[in-house]
Design a protein around this motif. Sequence first.
Motif, PDB file in Angstrom:
ATOM      1  N   ASN A 116      23.252  63.451  72.094  1.00 33.79           N
ATOM      2  CA  ASN A 116      22.273  65.140  71.225  1.00 33.79           C
ATOM      3  C   ASN A 116      23.914  65.947  70.909  1.00 33.79           C
ATOM      4  OD1 ASN A 116      20.142  63.841  70.589  1.00 33.79           O
ATOM      5  ND2 ASN A 116      18.770  64.879  72.730  1.00 33.79           N
ATOM      6  N   THR A 117      24.780  66.114  72.334  1.00 43.01           N
ATOM      7  CA  THR A 117      25.732  66.550  72.228  1.00 43.01           C
ATOM      8  C   THR A 117      26.751  66.263  71.182  1.00 43.01           C
ATOM      9  OG1 THR A 117      25.304  66.941  74.446  1.00 43.01           O
ATOM     10  CG2 THR A 117      27.136  67.513  73.737  1.00 43.01           C
ATOM     11  N   ALA A 118      26.978  65.157  71.461  1.00 40.54           N
ATOM     12  CA  ALA A 118      27.739  65.157  69.662  1.00 40.54           C
ATOM     13  C   ALA A 118      27.383  64.692  68.276  1.00 40.54           C
ATOM     14  CB  ALA A 118      27.887  63.082  69.906  1.00 40.54           C
ATOM     15  N   TYR A 119      25.973  64.848  68.163  1.00 37.74           N
ATOM     16  CA  TYR A 119      25.564  65.084  66.804  1.00 37.74           C
ATOM     17  C   TYR A 119      25.801  66.395  66.873  1.00 37.74           C
ATOM     18  CZ  TYR A 119      23.672  60.555  65.561  1.00 37.74           C
ATOM     19  OH  TYR A 119      23.637  59.558  64.814  1.00 37.74           O
ATOM     20  N   SER A 120      25.698  67.496  67.685  1.00 34.01           N
ATOM     21  CA  SER A 120      25.291  68.875  67.211  1.00 34.01           C
ATOM     22  C   SER A 120      27.002  69.099  67.091  1.00 34.01           C
ATOM     23  CB  SER A 120      24.333  69.167  69.025  1.00 34.01           C
ATOM     24  OG  SER A 120      25.656  69.353  70.034  1.00 34.01           O
ATOM     25  N   HIS A 121      28.129  68.643  67.550  1.00 35.10           N
ATOM     26  CA  HIS A 121      29.096  69.063  67.786  1.00 35.10           C
ATOM     27  C   HIS A 121      30.086  68.411  66.785  1.00 35.10           C
ATOM     28  CE1 HIS A 121      28.164  69.873  71.459  1.00 35.10           C
ATOM     29  NE2 HIS A 121      29.615  71.424  71.320  1.00 35.10           N
ATOM     30  N   ASN A 122      29.432  67.545  65.549  1.00 35.69           N
ATOM     31  CA  ASN A 122      29.624  67.033  64.093  1.00 35.69           C
ATOM     32  C   ASN A 122      29.845  65.916  64.558  1.00 35.69           C
ATOM     33  OD1 ASN A 122      28.922  69.201  62.206  1.00 35.69           O
ATOM     34  ND2 ASN A 122      29.961  70.312  63.562  1.00 35.69           N
ATOM     35  N   PHE A 123      29.986  65.397  65.871  1.00 35.51           N
ATOM     36  CA  PHE A 123      31.271  64.119  65.865  1.00 35.51           C
ATOM     37  C   PHE A 123      30.237  63.215  66.001  1.00 35.51           C
ATOM     38  CE2 PHE A 123      33.324  66.805  69.401  1.00 35.51           C
ATOM     39  CZ  PHE A 123      34.304  67.036  67.920  1.00 35.51           C
ATOM     40  N   GLN A 124      29.034  63.051  65.222  1.00 35.24           N
ATOM     41  CA  GLN A 124      28.238  62.311  64.708  1.00 35.24           C
ATOM     42  C   GLN A 124      28.768  60.729  64.136  1.00 35.24           C
ATOM     43  OE1 GLN A 124      24.790  63.020  61.980  1.00 35.24           O
ATOM     44  NE2 GLN A 124      24.796  60.187  61.761  1.00 35.24           N
ATOM     45  N   PRO A 125      30.080  60.453  63.428  1.00 35.33           N
ATOM     46  CA  PRO A 125      30.798  59.294  62.943  1.00 35.33           C
ATOM     47  C   PRO A 125      31.478  58.580  63.584  1.00 35.33           C
ATOM     48  CG  PRO A 125      30.833  61.001  60.632  1.00 35.33           C
ATOM     49  CD  PRO A 125      30.487  61.641  62.038  1.00 35.33           C
ATOM     50  N   MET A 126      31.747  58.930  64.587  1.00 34.33           N
ATOM     51  CA  MET A 126      32.582  58.640  66.036  1.00 34.33           C
ATOM     52  C   MET A 126      31.422  58.452  66.662  1.00 34.33           C
ATOM     53  SD  MET A 126      34.969  60.659  68.253  1.00 34.33           S
ATOM     54  CE  MET A 126      36.184  61.615  67.090  1.00 34.33           C
ATOM     55  N   TYR A 127      30.412  59.186  67.020  1.00 34.33           N
ATOM     56  CA  TYR A 127      29.415  58.429  67.795  1.00 34.33           C
ATOM     57  C   TYR A 127      29.081  57.238  67.072  1.00 34.33           C
ATOM     58  CZ  TYR A 127      25.639  58.540  70.734  1.00 34.33           C
ATOM     59  OH  TYR A 127      24.249  57.940  72.178  1.00 34.33           O
ATOM     60  N   ASP A 128      28.574  57.262  66.230  1.00 31.55           N
ATOM     61  CA  ASP A 128      27.911  55.589  65.713  1.00 31.55           C
ATOM     62  C   ASP A 128      29.047  54.729  66.006  1.00 31.55           C
ATOM     63  OD1 ASP A 128      25.373  57.220  65.481  1.00 31.55           O
ATOM     64  OD2 ASP A 128      25.866  58.305  63.217  1.00 31.55           O
ATOM     65  N   PHE A 129      30.064  55.011  65.363  1.00 31.79           N
ATOM     66  CA  PHE A 129      30.952  54.475  65.473  1.00 31.79           C
ATOM     67  C   PHE A 129      31.112  53.655  66.682  1.00 31.79           C
ATOM     68  CE2 PHE A 129      35.140  52.535  66.282  1.00 31.79           C
ATOM     69  CZ  PHE A 129      35.927  51.927  65.252  1.00 31.79           C
ATOM     70  N   ILE A 130      31.499  54.131  67.962  1.00 34.75           N
ATOM     71  CA  ILE A 130      30.870  53.935  69.122  1.00 34.75           C
ATOM     72  C   ILE A 130      30.291  52.840  69.507  1.00 34.75           C
ATOM     73  CG2 ILE A 130      31.349  53.455  71.554  1.00 34.75           C
ATOM     74  CD1 ILE A 130      33.185  56.361  70.533  1.00 34.75           C
ATOM     75  N   ASP A 131      29.000  53.649  69.175  1.00 31.72           N
ATOM     76  CA  ASP A 131      27.989  52.995  69.698  1.00 31.72           C
ATOM     77  C   ASP A 131      26.692  51.776  69.176  1.00 31.72           C
ATOM     78  OD1 ASP A 131      24.768  53.076  70.338  1.00 31.72           O
ATOM     79  OD2 ASP A 131      24.137  53.796  68.762  1.00 31.72           O
ATOM     80  N   ALA A 132      27.798  51.466  67.515  1.00 26.69           N
ATOM     81  CA  ALA A 132      27.831  50.434  66.961  1.00 26.69           C
ATOM     82  C   ALA A 132      28.229  49.165  67.428  1.00 26.69           C
ATOM     83  CB  ALA A 132      27.992  50.604  65.617  1.00 26.69           C
ATOM     84  N   GLY A 133      29.444  49.790  68.530  1.00 22.04           N
ATOM     85  CA  GLY A 133      30.043  48.155  69.056  1.00 22.04           C
ATOM     86  C   GLY A 133      29.334  47.726  70.624  1.00 22.04           C
ATOM     87  N   PHE A 134      29.039  48.720  70.689  1.00 22.91           N
ATOM     88  CA  PHE A 134      28.310  48.897  72.170  1.00 22.91           C
ATOM     89  C   PHE A 134      26.690  47.465  71.298  1.00 22.91           C
ATOM     90  CE2 PHE A 134      29.076  51.979  74.048  1.00 22.91           C
ATOM     91  CZ  PHE A 134      29.983  51.473  74.977  1.00 22.91           C
ATOM     92  N   LYS A 135      26.393  47.923  70.460  1.00 25.60           N
ATOM     93  CA  LYS A 135      24.853  46.546  70.019  1.00 25.60           C
ATOM     94  C   LYS A 135      25.087  45.806  69.589  1.00 25.60           C
ATOM     95  CE  LYS A 135      22.534  51.410  68.796  1.00 25.60           C
ATOM     96  NZ  LYS A 135      21.743  51.592  67.391  1.00 25.60           N
TER      97      LYS A 135
END
Length: 237
Positions: free
Chosen positions: A177-196
């Motif tokens: 939620n913090t990442a999305y609220s600070h407009n870091f959604q693409p970066m968060y999603d990139f890392i999250d996709a790697g974990f998955k």
Amino acid sequence: MSALSELQNHLTRYWALPYHQDAALESKLVEVQAWQRARIQRTHNELFEQPKNRPMADYFLTQLYGGGEFKLLAKQLERILPKAKKLERLAKETVLETGSLAIQAAILAIELDMHLAEWLLAQELPVNEENMLAAYQAVDEAGERRTQINNLKDVCYRTDKYLNSFMLKKVFALAKNTAYSHNFQPMYDFIDAGFKAMKPLDSVGGFIEPFCKRELLIIDQIHAPANKGNVSAFAVS
């Protein structure tokens, strides 16, 4: 030199690549990258189609290899790096080095494909198998291509060792939620996709070792002195 300083150097090098100011070159690069992704899918189809490998294969093809999202990630990294010095006190240096190496590997892949695109553009040639082989041989960056593949392997093993931990993934999930609220959604999603993508793998070596072995064999075949326009170099038996 610190990991963050190295990362800044990588980003500076990325933004200096000429395709950012050349629409024709950028368009040709996009074509080259699309051809590369199709070739990689074809070469590694048997590996990629194993159910446990499919998420990692998709991550390779859509995130790690010249995807359109990288420019947005680079912009975000450049924006937050001046404020990120505290990370060097809070995170292990090895973790930061892994992140920096991943960015370096991605930039090298883009740069090498850009050199192919430059040659094809200068020769006024379309992107196809015969012309890509000619471009590879004319540009002659076999050593750099081997470095690219070995860096990719290193990134995968480092990520598996330092980042794929229960504690980090838990903290990472809570930070969404913090990442999305600070407009870091693409970066968060990139890392999250790697974990998955890594989660279903029995071991990262079972995926990355056969992948790299085939890619290195193709490089050897393309640049073999006896290869005079033989496009079968892009295939492996």
